[in-house]
Every structure is written in C-alpha cells, then in structure tokens.
Design an enzyme around this catalytic site. Structure first.
Site, PDB file in Angstrom:
ATOM      1  N   LYS A   2     -14.993  20.940  -0.049  1.00  0.00           N
ATOM      2  CA  LYS A   2     -15.553  20.465   1.217  1.00  0.00           C
ATOM      3  C   LYS A   2     -14.386  19.996   2.081  1.00  0.00           C
ATOM      4  CE  LYS A   2     -16.797  17.241   3.423  1.00  0.00           C
ATOM      5  NZ  LYS A   2     -16.393  16.811   4.818  1.00  0.00           N
ATOM      6  N   GLU A  47      -7.252   9.794  -4.561  1.00  0.00           N
ATOM      7  CA  GLU A  47      -5.995   9.451  -3.859  1.00  0.00           C
ATOM      8  C   GLU A  47      -6.420   8.870  -2.523  1.00  0.00           C
ATOM      9  OE1 GLU A  47      -3.586   9.496  -1.065  1.00  0.00           O
ATOM     10  OE2 GLU A  47      -3.215  11.646  -1.310  1.00  0.00           O
ATOM     11  N   CYS A  62      -1.325   8.699   4.162  1.00  0.00           N
ATOM     12  CA  CYS A  62      -1.812   7.585   3.343  1.00  0.00           C
ATOM     13  C   CYS A  62      -0.690   6.678   2.855  1.00  0.00           C
ATOM     14  CB  CYS A  62      -2.591   8.127   2.147  1.00  0.00           C
ATOM     15  SG  CYS A  62      -4.064   9.072   2.579  1.00  0.00           S
ATOM     16  N   GLU A  98      -5.153  -0.770   6.922  1.00  0.00           N
ATOM     17  CA  GLU A  98      -4.600   0.553   7.192  1.00  0.00           C
ATOM     18  C   GLU A  98      -5.012   1.007   8.592  1.00  0.00           C
ATOM     19  OE1 GLU A  98      -3.981   4.691   4.779  1.00  0.00           O
ATOM     20  OE2 GLU A  98      -6.008   3.870   4.791  1.00  0.00           O
TER      21      GLU A  98
END
Length: 498
Positions: free
Chosen positions: A191, A266, A300, A401
């Site tokens: 996906k 992750e 990330c 973040e």
C-alpha cells in the site's frame, strides 16, 4: 536564498495526467468501488495522474491473490530462481532509473539532484537481497536429551506480507519492502502512500517484466484509514512491515492483535546531532545543515536537534544559518535545485504551524522562518530552510517531530550533561556527532540510545548495514541480514533415530 526554475523535460506516461489502475494477481484493474483519487506535483499543483483508490474489498482481493501465490507455484520456486528474478528486476531498475527518479521528483518534490543520487542505493539493495536469497539456512543443534534424537532448524518464509510505505522516498521505500519478501519466498500486498503512489506502480510494472509471477507482488493505492487499516487488520496477512509516523505505528500494533501477526516498524524521530568544539567545523557546518535540510527535512532520522558546545555555539549556528540561506530552493526538475517543496498542503500547514510555535516559544529564526509566497514558487508548498537559535530542551520544536527543513539549535557545556539531554526524547532512530577525538566518539556513540550513530557524517546508508529504531522509533531492522530475518519463521525439527 536562491530560487531555481524548472527545466522542461519529457513527461513520463505515469505522470502525464492519465489514469492508473492497481495491480492484483498480475492484472491491472480498477478499484472495486470505482473510486479514484488525484496525485499532484507539490511544486506546481499540476495534476500528475488519477489513480484507482483501493479500500477493504480491494485489499481482500489482493491478500487472496497473495495467499494463492504463496501456497501455490511460488512455494516451489527455488532460491536460485528467486535470486535470478531479483537480479532481473535490479537490471530493469537500473535501465529505467532516470524515469524512476523523475517520478519521485514529480510526485513528492525531492530535487532530481537527490533522487538521481539514489541509483547505487536502489539497485544495490535489490542485488544485496538477491545475494541473501541463497544464503538462508537453518542449523543443526546438538541437544542434551537421552537417546539418539537429532535436532535442527529450518528457516521458512513467514507468508503474506502487508507492506505500508510513506511518501518521502517512494523508490527506495518500495524496494526496501519487496526485496526481502521476494528473497525469502514471501508474497506482498503493498500500500503506497496516497501522496506519492506513482513510482511504486511503475516498479510493479517492472517486476512483471522481470518475470515475477502473478500474485507475488500486488500494489493497492489508497488511503491509510481505509486500505492501510484493512491491510493491517487482515486475518490472512502474516506480517505487516510499516514505515511512517509513530501514531500510525501504534494503530497498526493494535490492529495486528486479531491474528497476532508479526510487525516491524520504522517510525519517526527527533534525532540529536552533536557538534563538539574540537570538530572539523568546515565539514560539520554543511554536514549538520544537510542532516536536516536534505529532502526538505522529510526524513525520519533527520538530525533536527542540533546540540552545539557552548564555546562555539554562536559561531557555528550562525554559519549553519548562512549555509541554509545560500541553498537553492525550487522545482525539483531543475537539476540545480537543492531544496524542493514539502509533499502536500497538509504537510505545509504542519511545518508552518511549528514555525509559529517556535517563535512564540522564544526561539530566534536566524534563517528562514516561513513559507515562500512570492514569485515562481508561490503555487507550491515551499518553506525556507530554517535555523532556530536559543532553543531550550522543553520547547515543542525540540521535542516533537516537525518533518520539515527546521533545525533547533541547543547549547551544551559538558559531555555527561549532553548525553542525558540527547537521550531525553521518546524517539531513538538516528543520531550524529562531530569530533576529532576518537575516544570521545566511541564513548558518546555507546551512550546514545538510537538505532544509528553517525560520526563525522550523517545519513550514511548501505544495504548490508541494519537500520531501525529504539523506543518510539519502532522495532525490527531494515537492510542487513537482520532485515531478511524479519521475513522468516524458525522451525525446530526433532527426529528420534533409535
């Protein structure tokens, strides 16, 4: 700040405004609902393609196809044959790499200078996994039971894998998921992110050209709350491999409880990048800057918390700010562009919201600090590379973040204090440090609670070296032998011979 202009190029058929279907069981088909969604160039707003929008029914069809392939012909394919298929796919990716890099640039905005630089990584990953295909083996184990009982282990493919990837690097993210699956004999339902699905669809086309059998790779574009959620909770999926935010990662863990499927994650990060006064500052300035500004901060493991030793704080942070001001911002199709747009309006709102928060918290923007609203870039989602000075540990811009080109520069005095503060985050994906002192480098690297520590560099990656997180940055590893193990089950076999 310099502004680049787009250079006209021939548009790939996957990004010419036409309609793209999904791949299930080796066939390109429409969504069962007939729904479609649009994907746009974040630099200009122009329509790139209309894409079939998958949901639960399409996921059901794709998982069923993957199960048939896994339990059928694919289970009989020998390691050498799987290796050969991966090598053929690697050759096709290499042959078509320029168009694949262009698709990444068009769909999510990364400059061509960045996407083209991933040739070695993309092709290298496929060839690395091809090499691992014939290296999978169990072991004989001498047990201590009485009598003659022989014991050994088998390594077997885990089964049907649901792979969910983000938009910040579609080419390599797709390979990172399908490579180990093919190597181990699993099948995949992928996906891709709705913001950038085109490269994944093109790789699926190349996989078919390479001869990978129907049902082994299925690609279902769609939204996370529909297609992604259905894949994560599906009772016939044996494993979910996910890259994305920690919030979505938590929801995937909850969804996996139904059949206790294997999960590898992750997730996000708020990584410390540490500069000591004894560092080579000429190398550390661009290194620390691009640890965040690369890919417009949409990485990330970006080193967004820049810890700088007090003695050089003002000088160093000022130099990083000046470096950021000189970066060329613009449409990624211009090969001179260094910083492209953010991927979407939603991401733009998130990042500019944090720019406002930082200034309200008392941080000083030495560079950037806002959206670019004038000239050729006004229609895109562009934010100037930003350096905040005077940042304190408890500020939101130092804790949360942002996923944009925003550096939070924090001063420190001594090493013991530094390590405690660097580890004072819920995340633990990446980290960096800059020093000429080898002993200091080893001591700090050992003390940092993060999956990767880069010393006098940042974001170095190799297919043979594992990558993953501590704490809220997830669990499991990608790349390296550990990655292949994530797709295998271990079976113990006992045979009484007498």
């Amino acid at each position: 700040m310099a502004v680049s202009q787009a250079i006209p190029i021939t548009r790939h058929p996957f990004a010419n405004g036409s309609y793209k279907q999904m791949l299930i069981d080796g066939k390109w088909i429409d969504a069962a609902s007939g729904k479609r969604f649009e994907t746009h160039n974040p630099a200009t707003g122009e329509l790139l393609a209309t894409v079939a929008e998958g949901d639960k029914e399409d996921i059901d069809r794709a998982v069923a196809a993957a199960r048939r392939a896994f339990e059928g012909p694919w289970s009989k394919v020998k390691p050498f044959e799987r290796q050969n298929l991966l090598l053929k796919l690697a050759d096709l990716v290499e042959k078509n790499f320029d168009e694949l890099s262009q698709l990444d640039t068009l769909d999510m905005g990364a400059p061509l200078s960045r996407t083209r630089a991933y040739r070695l990584r993309a092709v290298g990953m496929l060839r690395y996994y091809a090499g691992q295909t014939t290296a999978i083996h169990g072991e004989t184990i001498e047990n201590s039971l009485p009598g003659e009982i022989f014991s050994y282990t088998l390594k077997e493919p885990i089964g049907v894998v649901g792979a969910i990837i983000p938009w910040n690097g579609p080419l390599t993210a797709t390979i990172w998921k399908i490579g180990p699956a093919i190597a181990t004999g699993c099948t995949v339902v992928l996906k891709p992110a709705e913001e950038a699905p085109l490269t994944s669809l093109r790789i699926a086309e190349l996989a078919m050209e390479a001869g990978i059998p129907p049902g082994v790779i299925n690609v279902v574009p769609g939204y996370g709350e529909t297609a992604g959620a259905a894949l994560a909770s599906h009772h016939d999926v044996d494993k979910v491999a996910f890259t994305g935010s920690h919030v979505t990662g938590q929801s995937i863990i909850r969804a996996s409880a139904g059949n206790l499927k294997r999960v590898s994650l992750e997730l996000g990060g708020k990584s410390p990048d540490i500069v000591f006064a004894d560092a080579d500052l000429d190398a550390a300035v661009p290194g620390a800057a691009m640890a965040v500004f690369a890919n417009s901060g949409q990485i990330c493991s970006a080193g967004t918390r820049l810890f700088v030793e007090q003695a050089i704080y003002e000088e160093f942070v000022g130099r990083v700010a000046e470096f950021g001001k000189k970066l060329q911002v613009g449409n990624g199709l211009d090969p001179n562009t260094q910083i492209g747009p953010l991927v979407s309006e939603q991401q733009l709102e998130r990042v500019t919201g944090y720019l406002d928060i930082g200034q309200k918290e008392g941080a000083r923007a030495l560079a950037g600090g806002g959206r670019i609203t004038e000239g050729a870039l006004s229609k895109g989602f562009f934010v100037s590379p930003t350096v905040f000075a005077g940042v304190q540990d408890n500020m939101r811009i130092a804790q949360e973040e942002i996923f944009g080109p925003v550096i939070s520069a924090i001063a420190f005095k001594d090493m013991d204090e530094l390590v405690k503060r660097a580890n004072a985050t819920t995340f633990g994906l990446g980290s960096g440090l800059w020093t000429r002192d080898v002993s200091k480098a080893h001591a700090v690297a050992k003390s940092l609670r993060a999956g990767s520590v880069w010393v006098n560099c940042y974001q170095a990656m190799d297919p043979a070296v594992p990558f993953g997180g501590y704490k809220m940055s997830g669990y499991g590893r990608e790349s390296g032998k550990q990655h292949v193990e994530e797709y295998l089950n271990v079976k113990a076999v006992w045979i009484k011979t007498a």
